[in-house]
Design a protein around this motif. Structure first.
Motif, PDB file in Angstrom:
ATOM      1  N   SER A   1       7.190   3.441 -15.759  1.00  0.00           N
ATOM      2  CA  SER A   1       7.696   4.298 -16.836  1.00  0.00           C
ATOM      3  C   SER A   1       7.661   5.743 -16.386  1.00  0.00           C
ATOM      4  CB  SER A   1       6.843   4.129 -18.099  1.00  0.00           C
ATOM      5  OG  SER A   1       5.574   4.717 -17.914  1.00  0.00           O
ATOM      6  N   ASP A   2       8.386   6.609 -17.112  1.00  0.00           N
ATOM      7  CA  ASP A   2       8.434   8.011 -16.704  1.00  0.00           C
ATOM      8  C   ASP A   2       7.132   8.741 -16.987  1.00  0.00           C
ATOM      9  OD1 ASP A   2      10.265   9.763 -15.370  1.00  0.00           O
ATOM     10  OD2 ASP A   2      10.237  11.020 -17.168  1.00  0.00           O
ATOM     11  N   SER A   3       6.234   8.105 -17.755  1.00  0.00           N
ATOM     12  CA  SER A   3       4.937   8.747 -18.007  1.00  0.00           C
ATOM     13  C   SER A   3       4.105   8.845 -16.728  1.00  0.00           C
ATOM     14  CB  SER A   3       4.162   7.971 -19.070  1.00  0.00           C
ATOM     15  OG  SER A   3       3.932   6.641 -18.665  1.00  0.00           O
ATOM     16  N   HIS A   4       4.485   8.093 -15.690  1.00  0.00           N
ATOM     17  CA  HIS A   4       3.783   8.176 -14.407  1.00  0.00           C
ATOM     18  C   HIS A   4       4.393   9.231 -13.489  1.00  0.00           C
ATOM     19  CE1 HIS A   4       1.181   4.625 -14.890  1.00  0.00           C
ATOM     20  NE2 HIS A   4       2.182   4.129 -15.580  1.00  0.00           N
ATOM     21  N   GLY A   5       5.429   9.931 -13.956  1.00  0.00           N
ATOM     22  CA  GLY A   5       6.041  10.971 -13.133  1.00  0.00           C
ATOM     23  C   GLY A   5       7.075  10.443 -12.164  1.00  0.00           C
ATOM     24  N   ARG A   6       7.925   9.518 -12.616  1.00  0.00           N
ATOM     25  CA  ARG A   6       8.885   8.919 -11.676  1.00  0.00           C
ATOM     26  C   ARG A   6       9.991   9.894 -11.287  1.00  0.00           C
ATOM     27  NH1 ARG A   6      12.548   4.372 -14.857  1.00  0.00           N
ATOM     28  NH2 ARG A   6      13.522   5.765 -16.371  1.00  0.00           N
ATOM     29  N   SER A   7      10.528  10.670 -12.248  1.00  0.00           N
ATOM     30  CA  SER A   7      11.589  11.616 -11.893  1.00  0.00           C
ATOM     31  C   SER A   7      11.063  12.688 -10.945  1.00  0.00           C
ATOM     32  CB  SER A   7      12.191  12.248 -13.153  1.00  0.00           C
ATOM     33  OG  SER A   7      11.191  12.852 -13.950  1.00  0.00           O
ATOM     34  N   ALA A   8       9.841  13.167 -11.188  1.00  0.00           N
ATOM     35  CA  ALA A   8       9.256  14.166 -10.282  1.00  0.00           C
ATOM     36  C   ALA A   8       9.009  13.568  -8.903  1.00  0.00           C
ATOM     37  CB  ALA A   8       7.950  14.698 -10.861  1.00  0.00           C
ATOM     38  N   SER A   9       8.679  12.265  -8.842  1.00  0.00           N
ATOM     39  CA  SER A   9       8.455  11.636  -7.527  1.00  0.00           C
ATOM     40  C   SER A   9       9.721  11.672  -6.697  1.00  0.00           C
ATOM     41  CB  SER A   9       7.973  10.192  -7.713  1.00  0.00           C
ATOM     42  OG  SER A   9       9.022   9.332  -8.112  1.00  0.00           O
ATOM     43  N   VAL A  10      10.880  11.481  -7.334  1.00  0.00           N
ATOM     44  CA  VAL A  10      12.161  11.542  -6.627  1.00  0.00           C
ATOM     45  C   VAL A  10      12.390  12.940  -6.061  1.00  0.00           C
ATOM     46  CG1 VAL A  10      14.657  11.349  -6.885  1.00  0.00           C
ATOM     47  CG2 VAL A  10      13.166   9.747  -8.070  1.00  0.00           C
ATOM     48  N   LEU A  11      12.206  13.941  -6.911  1.00  0.00           N
ATOM     49  CA  LEU A  11      12.534  15.315  -6.525  1.00  0.00           C
ATOM     50  C   LEU A  11      11.579  15.859  -5.466  1.00  0.00           C
ATOM     51  CD1 LEU A  11      13.407  16.644 -10.088  1.00  0.00           C
ATOM     52  CD2 LEU A  11      14.953  15.755  -8.336  1.00  0.00           C
ATOM     53  N   ILE A  12      10.286  15.535  -5.597  1.00  0.00           N
ATOM     54  CA  ILE A  12       9.320  15.994  -4.593  1.00  0.00           C
ATOM     55  C   ILE A  12       9.610  15.329  -3.252  1.00  0.00           C
ATOM     56  CG2 ILE A  12       6.892  15.977  -3.921  1.00  0.00           C
ATOM     57  CD1 ILE A  12       6.214  16.202  -6.937  1.00  0.00           C
ATOM     58  N   ALA A  13       9.912  14.034  -3.276  1.00  0.00           N
ATOM     59  CA  ALA A  13      10.248  13.337  -2.025  1.00  0.00           C
ATOM     60  C   ALA A  13      11.494  13.930  -1.385  1.00  0.00           C
ATOM     61  CB  ALA A  13      10.444  11.847  -2.302  1.00  0.00           C
ATOM     62  N   LEU A  14      12.520  14.204  -2.195  1.00  0.00           N
ATOM     63  CA  LEU A  14      13.740  14.804  -1.654  1.00  0.00           C
ATOM     64  C   LEU A  14      13.481  16.205  -1.109  1.00  0.00           C
ATOM     65  CD1 LEU A  14      16.401  13.687  -4.308  1.00  0.00           C
ATOM     66  CD2 LEU A  14      16.096  12.815  -1.975  1.00  0.00           C
TER      67      LEU A  14
END
Length: 505
Positions: A47-60
């Motif tokens: 779920s996004d409560s685990h910071g999934r969108s931020a994980s994408v952006l930080i990795a990129l």
């Protein structure tokens, strides 16, 4: 290889999070980003409560400012809320580092011409809805044939097949097979999408959630008994560095005042330095409105004084648990109705809960005595104690020394214990130590069977073959009627009025 990446990434990841306005990487982010940087295809159930969108952006950000600077990434979602969140976090992550990353979002503007002007510029990252990306592609505003990284963020209630068809269409227009990352939540990846990935890494909650968190629910009869239960729990379990979450308004100040009067050192989140672990305070009180990431650095234990169903709040609070602290506690205090609600919430977060009766005041005080004895043996300065021992010996008569000790302990513990009401009766119970019976067992048996509060039970004396229990007079006859002849610990017991000494032959 993966361990080397994780070791070298640890410091960089924390720096990126801090510069981007996040307190620390979540356990999920620390799990997925190394695979991301390896170029692996990934399917993650999160779920996004685990910071999934931020994980994408930080990795990129890590990839596109390093060796993969020439790569192009496309982020696709079917959720407008997720797209709005990505737009905000893009500015945080991509603008917070020395190497600027060119990016834009398609699907939030009603004016497609405005988006066209943005798409005409050289881009490293494009995020958008599948419908809008396909629309721009067909208008020849956008080329997607040279995408190197394709990220798919599916919303939880992705029930129609339209999004899946859009994804298959987009993927078919990419000339060279891209690295593909699919984020799900509570849904399986359709087979046609799975076929797009090459030997994907499969990640679920078991890969990143701590498995040493002891989750316990303490049931109270009603909210009036919560404070008593809280103080007994803090004392008996010896909890330190505990984050207590309560409802907003006047509740935090009242709770802090009550705990402080009982000898617990408390602070309020946001009113002191974030460095809670190194502060002298035992507890930090926060509310559902607190900005936990900004106000608290780390905790050892988490306690809900008021039950909350907010998944994002819960995950943020769990993420504060100190990684170096073994066997942290997640504790909830509530009524039976709140317990039923919590079971569903924890099940949604793939957690199980242990139910416990509230520790009695006697048990809490016994635990305090054990800790004092341990401190005397391990930490206390003998010369300093001998000084106080001499003063007591000189000024306190021998016959009063135990009472003197008891009085000091009562003051130290903050106990409000008073002698039982005279309106109590002593009952005889035909079971004792030979059946491995303890006072807590009898207290729980009587309070559960009679549906009464444990405060209505007085002293309990366990002998070898039988026991005596004090109970409020108003419940004494009911106890005899309901419990006499009832099974307890594998045998039928006798419950009756205890005979007074003069009645015994």
């Amino acid at each position: 290889m993966l361990n080397k990446i994780r070791d070298s990434l640890e410091k960089t990841l924390y720096e990126y999070c801090e510069e981007s306005g996040f307190l620390r990487p979540t356990p999920f982010q620390k799990t997925i980003i190394p695979y991301f940087l390896q170029g692996k295809d990934i399917i993650a159930d999160v779920s996004d409560s685990h910071g999934r969108s931020a994980s994408v952006l930080i990795a990129l950000a890590l990839m596109l400012t390093g060796a993969d600077v020439k790569k192009k990434a496309l982020i696709i979602t079917n959720s407008e809320d997720v797209l709005k969140k990505i737009a905000v976090e893009m500015r945080k992550v991509f603008h917070s580092h020395k190497a600027e990353i060119s990016f834009t979002v398609a699907g939030l503007e009603n004016n497609i011409k405005k988006e066209f002007r943005q798409l005409a510029k050289p881009l490293q990252v494009l995020a958008g809805s599948s419908v809008r990306v396909i629309d721009h592609f067909r208008r020849e505003n956008l080329s997607i044939n040279n995408v190197d990284i394709l990220v798919i963020l599916r919303k939880e209630d992705d029930s129609d097949g339209g999004f899946e068809k859009d994804l298959l269409f987009i993927h078919s227009k990419i000339i060279k097979k891209p690295q593909t990352i699919i984020y799900n939540w509570g849904r399986e990846t359709p087979q046609e999408l799975s076929n797009l990935l090459q030997r994907p890494v499969i990640l679920s909650a078991e890969n990143w959630q701590r498995n040493d968190i002891q989750t316990t629910f303490y049931v109270v009869e009603d909210s009036r008994h919560k404070l008593k239960a809280l103080t007994n729990i803090l004392t008996e379990l010896g909890l330190t560095k505990t984050l207590i979450i309560t409802k907003p308004g006047s509740a935090p100040a009242a709770l802090e005042k009550n705990l402080s009067s009982l000898g617990f050192s408390c602070i309020h989140s946001g009113s002191h330095s974030r460095n809670f672990i190194d502060s002298p305070a035992d507890c930090c009180i926060a509310t559902t409105k607190s900005n936990l990431e900004k106000e608290i650095d780390s905790i050892y234990n988490l306690l809900y004084y008021d039950i909350q169903e907010d998944k994002i709040l819960h995950q943020k609070a769990l993420s504060l648990l100190h990684e170096g602290h073994e066997n942290p506690n997640l504790i909830l205090i509530g009524t039976k109705e709140e317990l039923e609600m919590t079971d569903k919430s924890l099940e949604a977060n793939r957690m199980t809960v242990k139910r416990e009766e509230n520790p009695t005041e006697k048990e809490a005080l016994e635990e305090s005595i054990k800790k004092i004895i341990s401190a005397i043996k391990e930490d206390a300065d003998p010369e300093e104690l001998n000084f106080f021992k001499g003063l007591i010996k000189k000024h306190v008569p021998l016959t009063l020394r135990m009472y003197f000790c008891a009085y000091l302990f009562k003051q130290f513990s903050g106990s409000k214990h008073t002698k039982p009401s005279k309106d109590m009766q002593t009952l005889f119970v035909s079971v004792g130590k030979n059946r491995s019976i303890f006072p807590r067992d009898l207290a729980k048996f009587f309070s559960t069977a009679l549906n009464i509060n444990q405060e209505e039970i007085g002293s309990i004396k366990i002998l070898d073959n039988y026991s005596f229990i004090e109970i409020a007079t108003s419940h004494a006859q009911k106890a005899i009627d309901q419990l006499d002849g009832k099974d307890f610990k594998g045998r039928k017991i006798t419950v009756n009025h205890a005979r007074k000494k003069e009645e015994k032959s």
